[in-house]
Each structure stands twice: as C-alpha cells, then as structure tokens.
Design a protein around this motif. Structure first.
Motif, short mmCIF file in Angstrom:
data_model
loop_
_atom_site.label_atom_id
_atom_site.label_comp_id
_atom_site.label_asym_id
_atom_site.label_seq_id
_atom_site.Cartn_x
_atom_site.Cartn_y
_atom_site.Cartn_z
N VAL A 91 0.84 -1.20 0.00
CA VAL A 91 0.00 0.00 0.00
C VAL A 91 0.88 1.25 0.00
O VAL A 91 0.61 2.21 -0.74
CB VAL A 91 -0.97 -0.01 1.21
N LEU A 92 1.93 1.26 0.81
CA LEU A 92 2.86 2.39 0.86
C LEU A 92 3.52 2.61 -0.50
O LEU A 92 3.60 3.74 -0.99
CB LEU A 92 3.92 2.14 1.93
N ALA A 93 3.99 1.54 -1.14
CA ALA A 93 4.65 1.66 -2.44
C ALA A 93 3.69 2.17 -3.51
O ALA A 93 4.04 3.04 -4.31
CB ALA A 93 5.24 0.32 -2.85
N ALA A 94 2.47 1.66 -3.51
CA ALA A 94 1.47 2.12 -4.49
C ALA A 94 1.16 3.60 -4.27
O ALA A 94 1.06 4.37 -5.24
CB ALA A 94 0.20 1.28 -4.37
N GLY A 95 1.03 4.01 -3.02
CA GLY A 95 0.76 5.42 -2.73
C GLY A 95 1.90 6.33 -3.15
O GLY A 95 1.69 7.38 -3.75
N MET A 96 3.12 5.93 -2.83
CA MET A 96 4.27 6.75 -3.21
C MET A 96 4.44 6.80 -4.72
O MET A 96 4.88 7.81 -5.27
CB MET A 96 5.54 6.23 -2.53
N ASP A 97 4.08 5.73 -5.43
CA ASP A 97 4.14 5.74 -6.89
C ASP A 97 3.18 6.79 -7.44
O ASP A 97 3.53 7.53 -8.37
CB ASP A 97 3.80 4.35 -7.43
N LEU A 98 1.98 6.87 -6.88
CA LEU A 98 1.02 7.88 -7.32
C LEU A 98 1.52 9.30 -7.02
O LEU A 98 1.38 10.19 -7.86
CB LEU A 98 -0.35 7.66 -6.65
N VAL A 99 2.08 9.49 -5.85
CA VAL A 99 2.59 10.82 -5.48
C VAL A 99 3.72 11.22 -6.41
O VAL A 99 3.74 12.34 -6.95
CB VAL A 99 3.06 10.85 -4.01
N CYS A 100 4.67 10.33 -6.62
CA CYS A 100 5.82 10.66 -7.48
C CYS A 100 5.38 10.89 -8.92
O CYS A 100 5.87 11.83 -9.57
CB CYS A 100 6.86 9.55 -7.41
N ALA A 101 4.47 10.06 -9.44
CA ALA A 101 3.98 10.26 -10.80
C ALA A 101 3.29 11.61 -10.93
O ALA A 101 3.45 12.30 -11.94
CB ALA A 101 3.03 9.13 -11.18
N CYS A 102 2.56 12.00 -9.91
CA CYS A 102 1.87 13.29 -9.93
C CYS A 102 2.87 14.44 -9.92
O CYS A 102 2.75 15.38 -10.70
CB CYS A 102 0.93 13.40 -8.73
N LEU A 103 3.86 14.37 -9.05
CA LEU A 103 4.84 15.45 -8.96
C LEU A 103 5.71 15.55 -10.22
O LEU A 103 6.16 16.63 -10.58
CB LEU A 103 5.73 15.27 -7.73
#
Length: 115
Positions: A91-103
C-alpha cells in the motif's frame, strides 16, 4: 526489540514523509492526494502489524505457545506481523508511486523548491 524498536522506525518514516511532502501537497492533483493518503495508510498498516506482534509476544513468543491464539509454531505472532507488513509495504509503495507520478507531471515551468 520492544516497543521502541518496533514503533520508532514507523514514526520516523511517517514524520519524514509528512515533512517532505507537506510543502508539495498543494501541487498534487486528486491522484497525488489519493497517493499521499495511501502512503499514510500503508504506514498505519505496518504500525498495526508491529503493535499486534508486540502485544502477542508474551503468549506466542514461548518455546511451547499453548496460550497463543494463532496456530503456533507454524504461524505465530512474528509471521502475522510480516504478513501485515507485506500488505502495508504494498500500500505504501502504491501510494508513493502515485505521489511521485503526480509530482513528475506537474507544470514543468514551475521551479521545484526543496523543503
């Protein structure tokens, strides 16, 4: 490891994530904000696993765990912790992937200012 060894790394991870991401939160679109929420939820899941492991240590961490509510010794409090931790890390990795892709897709004309 005790409560300090189990919970302190999660607290440091949560604080680091908050300090690093909070200044950029206004730049996140909905996908990025969902990602930030998932990352925090992942850390909470990992912390929950650590709390469960620590709380079951007295009954399941014995050579003959008669009072353990889990099917020890095949699956004890440590196995449960690692299972929950794997889920939390996903869950943490999926969330950070979304954050990084957004930024990474934010308007490139804006200069990035590190926190």
């Amino acid at each position: 490891a005790g409560s300090l060894g189990e919970l302190a790394p999660n607290a440091v991870l949560l604080c680091t994530l908050t300090v690093a991401c909070l200044p950029q939160f206004s730049r996140l679109n909905l996908k990025g904000k969902v990602g930030a929420g998932c990352a925090i939820a992942g850390i909470a899941i990992i912390t929950l696993g650590a709390i469960i492991q620590f709380s079951l240590n007295d009954s399941c961490g014995l050579p003959c765990p008669v009072a353990c509510p889990l099917p020890a010794p095949l699956f004890n409090h440590n196995a449960l912790f690692h299972l929950i931790q794997v889920i939390g890390m996903g869950v943490l990795a999926a969330g950070m992937d979304l954050v990084c892709a957004c930024l990474e897709t934010v308007d490139k004309t804006q200069e990035f200012v590190p926190p």
